[in-house]
Design a protein around this motif. Structure first.
Motif, short mmCIF file in Angstrom:
data_model
loop_
_atom_site.label_atom_id
_atom_site.label_comp_id
_atom_site.label_asym_id
_atom_site.label_seq_id
_atom_site.Cartn_x
_atom_site.Cartn_y
_atom_site.Cartn_z
N ALA A 33 27.41 25.84 -8.07
CA ALA A 33 26.58 24.70 -7.66
C ALA A 33 25.61 24.39 -8.79
O ALA A 33 25.16 25.29 -9.51
CB ALA A 33 25.81 25.01 -6.38
N VAL A 34 25.29 23.13 -8.93
CA VAL A 34 24.32 22.68 -9.93
C VAL A 34 23.49 21.57 -9.31
O VAL A 34 24.03 20.70 -8.61
CB VAL A 34 25.02 22.21 -11.23
CG1 VAL A 34 26.09 21.18 -10.94
CG2 VAL A 34 24.02 21.67 -12.24
N THR A 35 22.18 21.63 -9.50
CA THR A 35 21.31 20.62 -8.90
C THR A 35 20.75 19.67 -9.95
O THR A 35 20.58 20.03 -11.11
CB THR A 35 20.13 21.26 -8.14
OG1 THR A 35 19.57 22.33 -8.91
CG2 THR A 35 20.57 21.79 -6.79
N THR A 36 20.45 18.46 -9.49
CA THR A 36 19.80 17.49 -10.34
C THR A 36 18.40 17.97 -10.71
O THR A 36 17.74 18.67 -9.95
CB THR A 36 19.67 16.14 -9.62
OG1 THR A 36 19.01 16.36 -8.35
CG2 THR A 36 21.02 15.50 -9.38
N CYS A 37 17.98 17.59 -11.89
CA CYS A 37 16.57 17.67 -12.28
C CYS A 37 16.14 16.21 -12.32
O CYS A 37 16.40 15.52 -13.31
CB CYS A 37 16.43 18.35 -13.63
SG CYS A 37 14.72 18.54 -14.19
N PRO A 38 15.55 15.69 -11.23
CA PRO A 38 15.46 14.24 -11.03
C PRO A 38 15.01 13.41 -12.23
O PRO A 38 15.65 12.41 -12.56
CB PRO A 38 14.50 14.12 -9.85
CG PRO A 38 14.78 15.35 -9.04
CD PRO A 38 15.02 16.43 -10.07
N HIS A 39 13.91 13.81 -12.87
CA HIS A 39 13.43 12.97 -13.98
C HIS A 39 14.38 13.00 -15.16
O HIS A 39 14.61 11.98 -15.82
CB HIS A 39 12.02 13.38 -14.37
CG HIS A 39 10.98 12.91 -13.39
ND1 HIS A 39 10.63 11.59 -13.27
CD2 HIS A 39 10.26 13.58 -12.47
CE1 HIS A 39 9.72 11.46 -12.31
NE2 HIS A 39 9.48 12.65 -11.81
N GLU A 124 24.25 26.54 -3.43
CA GLU A 124 23.45 25.32 -3.46
C GLU A 124 21.98 25.58 -3.18
O GLU A 124 21.11 24.76 -3.53
CB GLU A 124 24.00 24.29 -2.47
CG GLU A 124 23.91 24.67 -1.00
CD GLU A 124 25.10 25.46 -0.50
OE1 GLU A 124 25.36 25.41 0.73
OE2 GLU A 124 25.77 26.13 -1.31
N HIS A 125 21.66 26.71 -2.55
CA HIS A 125 20.26 27.04 -2.27
C HIS A 125 19.61 27.81 -3.41
O HIS A 125 18.38 27.88 -3.48
CB HIS A 125 20.16 27.85 -0.97
CG HIS A 125 20.53 27.07 0.24
ND1 HIS A 125 20.70 27.64 1.49
CD2 HIS A 125 20.77 25.74 0.41
CE1 HIS A 125 21.03 26.71 2.36
NE2 HIS A 125 21.07 25.54 1.74
N TRP A 126 20.42 28.39 -4.28
CA TRP A 126 19.88 29.11 -5.45
C TRP A 126 19.94 28.27 -6.72
O TRP A 126 19.29 28.60 -7.72
CB TRP A 126 20.66 30.41 -5.66
CG TRP A 126 20.21 31.54 -4.78
CD1 TRP A 126 20.55 31.74 -3.47
CD2 TRP A 126 19.35 32.62 -5.14
NE1 TRP A 126 19.96 32.88 -3.00
CE2 TRP A 126 19.21 33.45 -4.00
CE3 TRP A 126 18.68 32.99 -6.31
CZ2 TRP A 126 18.44 34.60 -4.00
CZ3 TRP A 126 17.92 34.14 -6.31
CH2 TRP A 126 17.78 34.94 -5.17
N ALA A 318 22.60 18.65 -4.83
CA ALA A 318 23.43 19.74 -5.34
C ALA A 318 24.87 19.25 -5.46
O ALA A 318 25.40 18.63 -4.53
CB ALA A 318 23.36 20.96 -4.43
N PHE A 319 25.48 19.53 -6.61
CA PHE A 319 26.88 19.19 -6.83
C PHE A 319 27.72 20.47 -6.79
O PHE A 319 27.31 21.51 -7.31
CB PHE A 319 27.08 18.52 -8.19
CG PHE A 319 26.35 17.22 -8.33
CD1 PHE A 319 26.77 16.09 -7.64
CD2 PHE A 319 25.25 17.12 -9.17
CE1 PHE A 319 26.10 14.88 -7.78
CE2 PHE A 319 24.58 15.91 -9.31
CZ PHE A 319 25.00 14.80 -8.62
N ILE A 320 28.88 20.36 -6.19
CA ILE A 320 29.87 21.44 -6.21
C ILE A 320 30.99 20.96 -7.14
O ILE A 320 31.80 20.12 -6.76
CB ILE A 320 30.44 21.73 -4.81
CG1 ILE A 320 29.30 21.94 -3.80
CG2 ILE A 320 31.36 22.93 -4.87
CD1 ILE A 320 28.37 23.10 -4.11
#
Length: 321
Positions: A33-39, A124-126, A318-320
């Protein structure tokens, strides 16, 4: 393997390339899983540099700006004994945008940039773990100055960093924590994160909050907004320390009435110590990163994710891969 690449502002492609090969001291990970860093994501996708004045060219680096991820060890390069295939890890450090990022099925990381996590951890939670490290080093600074435990603390800007900050302040023993944000959804999330109260800065009553030197003012404040007006308000309402966590894009004005006793602290170095600090608080239940992950979707929905971030309908996606 599949990897995302931003081709030009507003346009991306999912490409098929060969998986990277780990060198000495490196680890090949399957990205769980990988999450956005919005900015980062909103700026790069819109053709704007994250930091003013930094050159930006396209096509952008493969897999970037993805840098918050959780993965499973596939194999290790020469000299690595602390990790083994099948082990789950989090990436605690952004390696820079000159190397392939985590918007991909596989990525290579330096072993020292990884920390082990439980085998049953929900990826996705980590995945936002790197942000938790970033916030942690700023909490650690305030703790060293004895300006958290037993203190009245404000957090301005209740996006992902602000919500992590509130939880870590509760873990660190703050006497009271106030969350400040004009967005009602984010104020509700701040209460879930452990804030004692939330404040709408657009409400007329905001101007009458106690100022420096008055009873009831804040001892410490963390700015997670990066807005000059928000920083100015934090400085005027805080007696001892304002931590400037958010990326600064405009000048902040330190006026004469603030002279005497108020400390300002800018961005702190990212450390493994900060990463372990964050991991300990996740494992003991004091920090819940699932609170800041609003959506889970495939990597091909990247444009939709950016839209949700821009409209503030999502904190992180979160992207899978």
């Amino acid at each position: 393997m599949k990897v995302l690449q931003i081709q030009s502002p507003g346009n991306f492609e999912i490409l098929e390339v060969d998986p990277p090969i780990p060198g000495p001291g490196q680890v090949l990970l399957k990205v769980l899983a990988v999450t956005t860093c919005p900015h980062w994501d909103m700026h790069i996708f819109d053709g704007q540099p994250m930091f003013p004045g930094v050159p930006l060219s396209y096509p952008y680096t493969l897999g970037q700006p993805g840098h918050e991820g959780c993965g499973e060890v596939v194999c290790c390069g020469e000299g690595i004994s602390e990790f083994h295939p099948g082990q789950r890890v989090c990436m605690w450090r952004d390696s820079g945008h000159h190397v392939q990022g985590c918007y991909a099925e596989y990525v290579v990381k330096e072993a020292w940039e990884l920390v082990p996590i439980p085998d049953d951890a929900r990826p996705e939670h980590w995945a936002p773990f790197e942000l938790a490290m970033c916030v942690s080093v700023h909490i650690q600074l305030a703790e060293k100055l004895d300006l958290v435990q037993g203190r009245s603390v404000a957090v301005s800007g209740l996006g992902p960093a602000g919500l992590i900050c509130i939880q870590l302040l509760r873990c660190a023993g703050a006497a009271s924590v106030a969350g400040i944000d004009p967005n009602p959804m984010r104020r509700r999330l701040a209460l879930q994160a452990g804030a004692d109260r939330v404040i709408d800065p657009s409400d007329p009553s905001f101007a009458s909050l106690p100022k420096r030197g008055q009873k009831g003012c804040f001892d410490t404040a963390f700015d997670c907004a990066g807005n000059p007006k928000a920083v100015s308000a934090a400085m005027k309402m805080t007696s001892s320390l304002v931590v400037l966590f958010a990326v600064q894009r405009e000048p902040y004005i330190f006026t004469p009435d603030l002279w005497g006793g108020l400390m300002l602290a800018g961005a702190q170095p990212h450390t493994r110590e900060g990463a372990l600090y964050a991991r300990d608080r996740i494992l003991t239940g004091g920090l819940d990163l699932s609170l800041i992950v609003s959506e889970v979707m495939p990597l091909g929905d990247y444009s939709r994710a950016i839209g949700l971030l821009k409209s503030q309908q999502a904190l992180k996606v979160a992207f899978i891969p």
